[in-house]
Design a protein around this motif. Structure first.
Motif, PDB file in Angstrom:
ATOM      1  N   GLY A  87      98.096  -4.812  14.365  1.00 26.94           N
ATOM      2  CA  GLY A  87      98.954  -4.062  13.455  1.00 26.94           C
ATOM      3  C   GLY A  87      98.137  -3.077  12.647  1.00 26.94           C
ATOM      4  O   GLY A  87      97.201  -2.460  13.146  1.00 26.94           O
ATOM      5  N   THR A  88      98.486  -2.973  11.376  1.00 27.15           N
ATOM      6  CA  THR A  88      97.775  -2.082  10.456  1.00 27.15           C
ATOM      7  C   THR A  88      97.238  -2.916   9.298  1.00 27.15           C
ATOM      8  O   THR A  88      97.553  -4.103   9.175  1.00 27.15           O
ATOM      9  N   ASP A  89      96.459  -2.286   8.444  1.00 31.69           N
ATOM     10  CA  ASP A  89      95.961  -3.006   7.258  1.00 31.69           C
ATOM     11  C   ASP A  89      97.125  -3.458   6.376  1.00 31.69           C
ATOM     12  O   ASP A  89      97.086  -4.539   5.802  1.00 31.69           O
ATOM     13  N   ASN A  90      98.152  -2.625   6.288  1.00 31.09           N
ATOM     14  CA  ASN A  90      99.317  -2.952   5.453  1.00 31.09           C
ATOM     15  C   ASN A  90     100.267  -3.937   6.128  1.00 31.09           C
ATOM     16  O   ASN A  90     101.022  -4.633   5.459  1.00 31.09           O
ATOM     17  N   ASN A  91     100.252  -3.955   7.451  1.00 41.61           N
ATOM     18  CA  ASN A  91     101.153  -4.817   8.214  1.00 41.61           C
ATOM     19  C   ASN A  91     100.371  -5.462   9.360  1.00 41.61           C
ATOM     20  O   ASN A  91     100.535  -5.096  10.524  1.00 41.61           O
ATOM     21  N   PRO A  92      99.496  -6.435   9.027  1.00 36.37           N
ATOM     22  CA  PRO A  92      98.664  -7.037  10.074  1.00 36.37           C
ATOM     23  C   PRO A  92      99.474  -7.851  11.077  1.00 36.37           C
ATOM     24  O   PRO A  92     100.444  -8.500  10.719  1.00 36.37           O
ATOM     25  N   LYS A  93      99.042  -7.762  12.322  1.00 33.74           N
ATOM     26  CA  LYS A  93      99.622  -8.549  13.412  1.00 33.74           C
ATOM     27  C   LYS A  93      98.431  -9.130  14.173  1.00 33.74           C
ATOM     28  O   LYS A  93      97.880  -8.487  15.068  1.00 33.74           O
ATOM     29  N   VAL A  94      98.033 -10.319  13.765  1.00 36.52           N
ATOM     30  CA  VAL A  94      96.797 -10.913  14.273  1.00 36.52           C
ATOM     31  C   VAL A  94      97.042 -11.763  15.515  1.00 36.52           C
ATOM     32  O   VAL A  94      97.902 -12.637  15.516  1.00 36.52           O
ATOM     33  N   ALA A  95      96.276 -11.465  16.551  1.00 41.76           N
ATOM     34  CA  ALA A  95      96.334 -12.230  17.799  1.00 41.76           C
ATOM     35  C   ALA A  95      95.062 -13.058  17.935  1.00 41.76           C
ATOM     36  O   ALA A  95      93.962 -12.539  17.739  1.00 41.76           O
ATOM     37  N   THR A  96      95.227 -14.338  18.267  1.00 45.41           N
ATOM     38  CA  THR A  96      94.079 -15.216  18.500  1.00 45.41           C
ATOM     39  C   THR A  96      93.923 -15.554  19.989  1.00 45.41           C
ATOM     40  O   THR A  96      92.909 -16.103  20.386  1.00 45.41           O
ATOM     41  N   VAL A  97      94.940 -15.206  20.771  1.00 44.50           N
ATOM     42  CA  VAL A  97      94.867 -15.390  22.225  1.00 44.50           C
ATOM     43  C   VAL A  97      95.390 -14.113  22.876  1.00 44.50           C
ATOM     44  O   VAL A  97      96.474 -13.621  22.532  1.00 44.50           O
ATOM     45  N   LEU A  98      94.607 -13.588  23.810  1.00 41.97           N
ATOM     46  CA  LEU A  98      94.982 -12.371  24.536  1.00 41.97           C
ATOM     47  C   LEU A  98      95.174 -12.711  26.007  1.00 41.97           C
ATOM     48  O   LEU A  98      94.383 -13.460  26.584  1.00 41.97           O
ATOM     49  N   PHE A  99      96.231 -12.155  26.585  1.00 43.29           N
ATOM     50  CA  PHE A  99      96.495 -12.306  28.016  1.00 43.29           C
ATOM     51  C   PHE A  99      96.465 -10.911  28.631  1.00 43.29           C
ATOM     52  O   PHE A  99      97.439 -10.166  28.509  1.00 43.29           O
ATOM     53  N   GLY A 100      95.354 -10.546  29.246  1.00 38.83           N
ATOM     54  CA  GLY A 100      95.282  -9.263  29.935  1.00 38.83           C
ATOM     55  C   GLY A 100      95.901  -9.435  31.308  1.00 38.83           C
ATOM     56  O   GLY A 100      95.484 -10.313  32.067  1.00 38.83           O
ATOM     57  N   ILE A 101      96.913  -8.646  31.615  1.00 35.67           N
ATOM     58  CA  ILE A 101      97.603  -8.846  32.892  1.00 35.67           C
ATOM     59  C   ILE A 101      97.686  -7.565  33.713  1.00 35.67           C
ATOM     60  O   ILE A 101      97.665  -6.454  33.178  1.00 35.67           O
ATOM     61  N   ALA A 102      97.791  -7.763  35.010  1.00 40.75           N
ATOM     62  CA  ALA A 102      98.058  -6.691  35.961  1.00 40.75           C
ATOM     63  C   ALA A 102      98.895  -7.301  37.074  1.00 40.75           C
ATOM     64  O   ALA A 102      98.587  -8.392  37.550  1.00 40.75           O
ATOM     65  N   GLY A 103      99.954  -6.595  37.452  1.00 34.68           N
ATOM     66  CA  GLY A 103     100.828  -7.136  38.485  1.00 34.68           C
ATOM     67  C   GLY A 103     101.160  -6.114  39.551  1.00 34.68           C
ATOM     68  O   GLY A 103     101.429  -4.959  39.247  1.00 34.68           O
ATOM     69  N   VAL A 104     101.119  -6.578  40.798  1.00 38.70           N
ATOM     70  CA  VAL A 104     101.559  -5.758  41.920  1.00 38.70           C
ATOM     71  C   VAL A 104     103.081  -5.675  41.854  1.00 38.70           C
ATOM     72  O   VAL A 104     103.749  -6.672  41.572  1.00 38.70           O
ATOM     73  N   GLY A 105     103.626  -4.492  42.079  1.00 35.01           N
ATOM     74  CA  GLY A 105     105.083  -4.317  42.026  1.00 35.01           C
ATOM     75  C   GLY A 105     105.603  -4.706  40.659  1.00 35.01           C
ATOM     76  O   GLY A 105     105.139  -4.208  39.640  1.00 35.01           O
ATOM     77  N   ASN A 106     106.574  -5.630  40.646  1.00 37.21           N
ATOM     78  CA  ASN A 106     107.127  -6.094  39.372  1.00 37.21           C
ATOM     79  C   ASN A 106     106.604  -7.472  38.969  1.00 37.21           C
ATOM     80  O   ASN A 106     107.181  -8.128  38.109  1.00 37.21           O
ATOM     81  N   GLU A 107     105.503  -7.916  39.590  1.00 31.95           N
ATOM     82  CA  GLU A 107     104.974  -9.245  39.293  1.00 31.95           C
ATOM     83  C   GLU A 107     104.506  -9.379  37.840  1.00 31.95           C
ATOM     84  O   GLU A 107     104.452 -10.481  37.311  1.00 31.95           O
ATOM     85  N   HIS A 108     104.188  -8.231  37.194  1.00 28.19           N
ATOM     86  CA  HIS A 108     103.775  -8.318  35.779  1.00 28.19           C
ATOM     87  C   HIS A 108     104.923  -8.827  34.907  1.00 28.19           C
ATOM     88  O   HIS A 108     104.687  -9.502  33.915  1.00 28.19           O
TER      89      HIS A 108
END
Length: 143
Positions: A87-108
């Protein structure tokens, strides 16, 4: 949802969301899931529409134009104990787990759905954030 242990990283730390997204992308590149051109498209995707999903998770993925850079469907799971602000300093949106994804076709879409269902229960996110081993993380998705 098949999770490859070589795409799981524990105890990572990032100063910026762009650095975090790039790290996820590089894991997908090294795993043979995407070409290097997919990584900047992941950063652009977050600029177009935040990849932060709530419940302390983010799901970085590429733009529609970058679909041609996907070689095979894959998912990188990155634990960030100190969190990274999507997010921003004024509106933080903190993530502690990230899922990087890539999908063939619509598999994402299937990957996003499965991740969202699993992470809708905050207890599951806490388990991932507190996991001590790669095997432990992989085990949550083998069930």
């Amino acid at each position: 949802m098949e999770v490859q242990k070589n795409l799981i990283r524990l105890n990572q730390n990032f100063e910026t969301k762009e650095e975090a997204i790039e790290f996820c992308g590089e894991l997908l590149v090294s795993g043979g899931h995407v070409t290097a051109e997919y990584v900047p498209a992941m950063i652009q995707r977050n600029k177009d529409l935040s990849v932060y999903m709530g419940n302390f998770i983010a799901i970085p993925h590429g733009t529609d134009d970058a679909k041609k850079e996907v070689l095979k469907t894959g998912i990188a799971i990155v634990q960030v104990p100190r969190g990274v602000n999507f997010g921003t300093d004024n509106n933080p949106k903190v993530a502690t787990v990230l899922f990087g994804i890539a999908g063939v076709g619509n598999e994402h879409l299937d990957l996003i759905q499965k991740i969202s269902i699993f992470c809708a229960d905050v207890d599951n996110v806490v388990k991932l954030a507190d996991a001590q081993t790669v095997d432990e993380v992989a085990g949550y998705f083998a069930e």
